[in-house]
Design a protein around this motif. Structure first.
Motif, PDB file in Angstrom:
ATOM      1  N   PRO A 147      -7.019  22.697  65.677  1.00  0.00           N
ATOM      2  CA  PRO A 147      -6.180  21.592  65.202  1.00  0.00           C
ATOM      3  C   PRO A 147      -6.952  20.303  64.957  1.00  0.00           C
ATOM      4  O   PRO A 147      -6.395  19.336  64.439  1.00  0.00           O
ATOM      5  N   VAL A 148      -8.232  20.270  65.336  1.00  0.00           N
ATOM      6  CA  VAL A 148      -9.065  19.063  65.164  1.00  0.00           C
ATOM      7  C   VAL A 148     -10.471  19.513  64.769  1.00  0.00           C
ATOM      8  O   VAL A 148     -10.788  20.702  64.787  1.00  0.00           O
ATOM      9  N   GLY A 149     -11.311  18.556  64.418  1.00  0.00           N
ATOM     10  CA  GLY A 149     -12.705  18.893  64.168  1.00  0.00           C
ATOM     11  C   GLY A 149     -13.374  19.335  65.459  1.00  0.00           C
ATOM     12  O   GLY A 149     -13.064  18.821  66.539  1.00  0.00           O
ATOM     13  N   VAL A 150     -14.291  20.304  65.351  1.00  0.00           N
ATOM     14  CA  VAL A 150     -14.911  20.860  66.558  1.00  0.00           C
ATOM     15  C   VAL A 150     -16.411  21.027  66.342  1.00  0.00           C
ATOM     16  O   VAL A 150     -16.846  21.618  65.344  1.00  0.00           O
ATOM     17  N   VAL A 151     -17.181  20.499  67.282  1.00  0.00           N
ATOM     18  CA  VAL A 151     -18.624  20.731  67.322  1.00  0.00           C
ATOM     19  C   VAL A 151     -18.940  21.427  68.636  1.00  0.00           C
ATOM     20  O   VAL A 151     -18.547  20.951  69.709  1.00  0.00           O
ATOM     21  N   LEU A 152     -19.635  22.561  68.562  1.00  0.00           N
ATOM     22  CA  LEU A 152     -20.063  23.287  69.753  1.00  0.00           C
ATOM     23  C   LEU A 152     -21.484  22.849  70.080  1.00  0.00           C
ATOM     24  O   LEU A 152     -22.349  22.826  69.206  1.00  0.00           O
ATOM     25  N   ARG A 153     -21.741  22.538  71.333  1.00  0.00           N
ATOM     26  CA  ARG A 153     -23.035  21.974  71.710  1.00  0.00           C
ATOM     27  C   ARG A 153     -23.586  22.641  72.957  1.00  0.00           C
ATOM     28  O   ARG A 153     -22.903  22.738  73.980  1.00  0.00           O
ATOM     29  N   ARG A 154     -24.844  23.100  72.851  1.00  0.00           N
ATOM     30  CA  ARG A 154     -25.545  23.619  74.023  1.00  0.00           C
ATOM     31  C   ARG A 154     -26.086  22.461  74.856  1.00  0.00           C
ATOM     32  O   ARG A 154     -26.294  21.364  74.331  1.00  0.00           O
ATOM     33  N   PRO A 155     -26.348  22.664  76.129  1.00  0.00           N
ATOM     34  CA  PRO A 155     -26.919  21.605  76.964  1.00  0.00           C
ATOM     35  C   PRO A 155     -28.244  21.074  76.443  1.00  0.00           C
ATOM     36  O   PRO A 155     -28.599  19.920  76.709  1.00  0.00           O
ATOM     37  N   PRO A 167      -9.848  13.698  64.091  1.00  0.00           N
ATOM     38  CA  PRO A 167     -10.892  13.359  65.063  1.00  0.00           C
ATOM     39  C   PRO A 167     -11.722  14.582  65.442  1.00  0.00           C
ATOM     40  O   PRO A 167     -11.294  15.711  65.242  1.00  0.00           O
ATOM     41  N   VAL A 168     -12.895  14.328  66.006  1.00  0.00           N
ATOM     42  CA  VAL A 168     -13.805  15.406  66.372  1.00  0.00           C
ATOM     43  C   VAL A 168     -13.887  15.524  67.895  1.00  0.00           C
ATOM     44  O   VAL A 168     -13.967  14.511  68.600  1.00  0.00           O
ATOM     45  N   VAL A 169     -13.884  16.762  68.360  1.00  0.00           N
ATOM     46  CA  VAL A 169     -14.103  17.037  69.780  1.00  0.00           C
ATOM     47  C   VAL A 169     -15.409  17.815  69.904  1.00  0.00           C
ATOM     48  O   VAL A 169     -15.619  18.804  69.201  1.00  0.00           O
ATOM     49  N   THR A 170     -16.285  17.345  70.776  1.00  0.00           N
ATOM     50  CA  THR A 170     -17.536  18.058  71.054  1.00  0.00           C
ATOM     51  C   THR A 170     -17.349  18.882  72.316  1.00  0.00           C
ATOM     52  O   THR A 170     -16.966  18.352  73.361  1.00  0.00           O
ATOM     53  N   VAL A 171     -17.598  20.171  72.199  1.00  0.00           N
ATOM     54  CA  VAL A 171     -17.450  21.094  73.322  1.00  0.00           C
ATOM     55  C   VAL A 171     -18.848  21.470  73.785  1.00  0.00           C
ATOM     56  O   VAL A 171     -19.618  22.075  73.040  1.00  0.00           O
ATOM     57  N   THR A 172     -19.196  21.106  75.016  1.00  0.00           N
ATOM     58  CA  THR A 172     -20.543  21.337  75.538  1.00  0.00           C
ATOM     59  C   THR A 172     -20.520  22.372  76.655  1.00  0.00           C
ATOM     60  O   THR A 172     -19.694  22.289  77.576  1.00  0.00           O
ATOM     61  N   GLY A 173     -21.442  23.325  76.562  1.00  0.00           N
ATOM     62  CA  GLY A 173     -21.543  24.341  77.601  1.00  0.00           C
ATOM     63  C   GLY A 173     -22.626  25.342  77.273  1.00  0.00           C
ATOM     64  O   GLY A 173     -23.199  25.316  76.175  1.00  0.00           O
ATOM     65  N   ASP A 174     -22.910  26.214  78.201  1.00  0.00           N
ATOM     66  CA  ASP A 174     -23.856  27.291  77.941  1.00  0.00           C
ATOM     67  C   ASP A 174     -23.273  28.228  76.885  1.00  0.00           C
ATOM     68  O   ASP A 174     -22.050  28.305  76.722  1.00  0.00           O
ATOM     69  N   PRO A 175     -24.124  28.949  76.155  1.00  0.00           N
ATOM     70  CA  PRO A 175     -23.644  29.794  75.060  1.00  0.00           C
ATOM     71  C   PRO A 175     -22.518  30.749  75.448  1.00  0.00           C
ATOM     72  O   PRO A 175     -21.535  30.885  74.702  1.00  0.00           O
ATOM     73  N   GLY A 176     -22.626  31.389  76.588  1.00  0.00           N
ATOM     74  CA  GLY A 176     -21.576  32.316  77.003  1.00  0.00           C
ATOM     75  C   GLY A 176     -20.242  31.621  77.188  1.00  0.00           C
ATOM     76  O   GLY A 176     -19.185  32.153  76.825  1.00  0.00           O
ATOM     77  N   TYR A 183     -13.331  31.772  71.426  1.00  0.00           N
ATOM     78  CA  TYR A 183     -12.480  32.946  71.259  1.00  0.00           C
ATOM     79  C   TYR A 183     -11.162  32.825  72.019  1.00  0.00           C
ATOM     80  O   TYR A 183     -10.515  33.815  72.337  1.00  0.00           O
ATOM     81  N   GLY A 184     -10.753  31.591  72.291  1.00  0.00           N
ATOM     82  CA  GLY A 184      -9.416  31.354  72.812  1.00  0.00           C
ATOM     83  C   GLY A 184      -9.245  31.421  74.311  1.00  0.00           C
ATOM     84  O   GLY A 184      -8.129  31.398  74.806  1.00  0.00           O
ATOM     85  N   ARG A 185     -10.355  31.505  75.063  1.00  0.00           N
ATOM     86  CA  ARG A 185     -10.254  31.547  76.533  1.00  0.00           C
ATOM     87  C   ARG A 185     -10.544  30.159  77.096  1.00  0.00           C
ATOM     88  O   ARG A 185     -11.375  29.978  77.983  1.00  0.00           O
ATOM     89  N   GLN A 186      -9.843  29.148  76.578  1.00  0.00           N
ATOM     90  CA  GLN A 186     -10.159  27.769  76.955  1.00  0.00           C
ATOM     91  C   GLN A 186     -10.010  27.509  78.448  1.00  0.00           C
ATOM     92  O   GLN A 186     -10.813  26.787  79.044  1.00  0.00           O
ATOM     93  N   ASP A 187      -8.990  28.081  79.058  1.00  0.00           N
ATOM     94  CA  ASP A 187      -8.752  27.801  80.474  1.00  0.00           C
ATOM     95  C   ASP A 187      -9.821  28.409  81.373  1.00  0.00           C
ATOM     96  O   ASP A 187     -10.046  27.931  82.485  1.00  0.00           O
ATOM     97  N   ALA A 188     -10.467  29.465  80.912  1.00  0.00           N
ATOM     98  CA  ALA A 188     -11.452  30.155  81.743  1.00  0.00           C
ATOM     99  C   ALA A 188     -12.875  29.702  81.479  1.00  0.00           C
ATOM    100  O   ALA A 188     -13.765  29.951  82.294  1.00  0.00           O
ATOM    101  N   ALA A 189     -13.117  29.048  80.346  1.00  0.00           N
ATOM    102  CA  ALA A 189     -14.477  28.662  79.967  1.00  0.00           C
ATOM    103  C   ALA A 189     -14.921  27.406  80.710  1.00  0.00           C
ATOM    104  O   ALA A 189     -14.167  26.433  80.821  1.00  0.00           O
ATOM    105  N   LYS A 190     -16.142  27.431  81.189  1.00  0.00           N
ATOM    106  CA  LYS A 190     -16.707  26.288  81.915  1.00  0.00           C
ATOM    107  C   LYS A 190     -17.436  25.384  80.915  1.00  0.00           C
ATOM    108  O   LYS A 190     -18.640  25.507  80.683  1.00  0.00           O
ATOM    109  N   VAL A 191     -16.685  24.475  80.304  1.00  0.00           N
ATOM    110  CA  VAL A 191     -17.228  23.585  79.289  1.00  0.00           C
ATOM    111  C   VAL A 191     -16.733  22.167  79.524  1.00  0.00           C
ATOM    112  O   VAL A 191     -15.803  21.938  80.295  1.00  0.00           O
ATOM    113  N   GLU A 192     -17.364  21.223  78.818  1.00  0.00           N
ATOM    114  CA  GLU A 192     -16.910  19.827  78.842  1.00  0.00           C
ATOM    115  C   GLU A 192     -16.461  19.440  77.441  1.00  0.00           C
ATOM    116  O   GLU A 192     -17.147  19.753  76.460  1.00  0.00           O
TER     117      GLU A 192
END
Length: 211
Positions: A147-155, A167-176, A183-192
């Protein structure tokens, strides 16, 4: 040498076996038996598996998957372990790696993280890089429903644009973890998640980012 996809396949089979057919998973509405049936149908019934993407085949997929789910659970586990039929494209190493590395990783975590006592899994750097490489190639596809702009970011600072927009949301976390989030597992993923408060909330609550 064992491929990433093959290792994840065997790990998934072991986890499904240990969990039992009635164990919960992160796939909404599916227990372990349903998930096992999905994996088998995807590899062995190409005539029905297309229902994941093609609406006209959805009813057929549901029917065939129900038929497989009715089989003995031990048989489903063995079919996962032994892999696709001899003449299946999935038997080709390149196709297996490209199609199944992420698939089996995500479903392995679907089983692991649905258990109350799950603990983080340390992925080796080579496997993490393999997941990131596939996520980079798939980013626009998996992010198309965001629903918004998304950038995936590794540490380490590497990024992949999953969806352009503001607006853009940056999602930071390890690749896994990024794979699970995408893939839609937002509640289980350890990201910021970093961005405007409303945008972050919309992205986190999105039922499905793309696939």
């Amino acid at each position: 040498m064992s491929t990433h996809a093959k290792r994840e396949r065997l790990l998934l089979a072991d986890l499904l076996e240990a969990a039992g057919p009635d164990a919960p998973t992160l796939c909404e509405g599916w227990n372990a038996r349903d998930l096992a049936a999905h994996v088998v149908v995807r590899e062995r019934r190409a005539d029905a598996a297309g229902g994941v993407l093609i609406k006209q085949l959805a009813a057929r997929l549901e029917r065939v998957q129900a038929e497989f789910a009715a089989k003995p659970y031990e048989e489903l586990i063995q079919l996962i372990r032994t892999g696709p039929p001899r003449f299946s494209p999935f038997n080709l190493k390149q196709i297996d790696e490209a199609s199944n590395t992420v698939e089996f990783y995500v479903h392995t975590e679907d089983v692991r993280r649905a258990q109350p006592d799950w603990t983080p899994r340390d992925l080796d750097p080579v496997f993490s890089d393999a997941l990131w490489s596939r996520l980079e190639r798939m980013a626009r596809l998996v992010g198309r429903g965001a629903p918004v702009g998304v950038v995936l970011r590794r540490p380490d600072g590497q990024t992949a644009v999953a969806r352009k927009g503001t607006p853009v949301v940056t999602v930071t976390g390890d690749p896994g973890e990024l794979v699970l989030f995408a893939y839609g597992r937002q509640d289980a993923a350890k990201v910021e998640l970093d961005g405007e408060k409303d945008a972050v909330a919309k992205l986190h609550e999105a039922k499905q980012l793309g696939i």
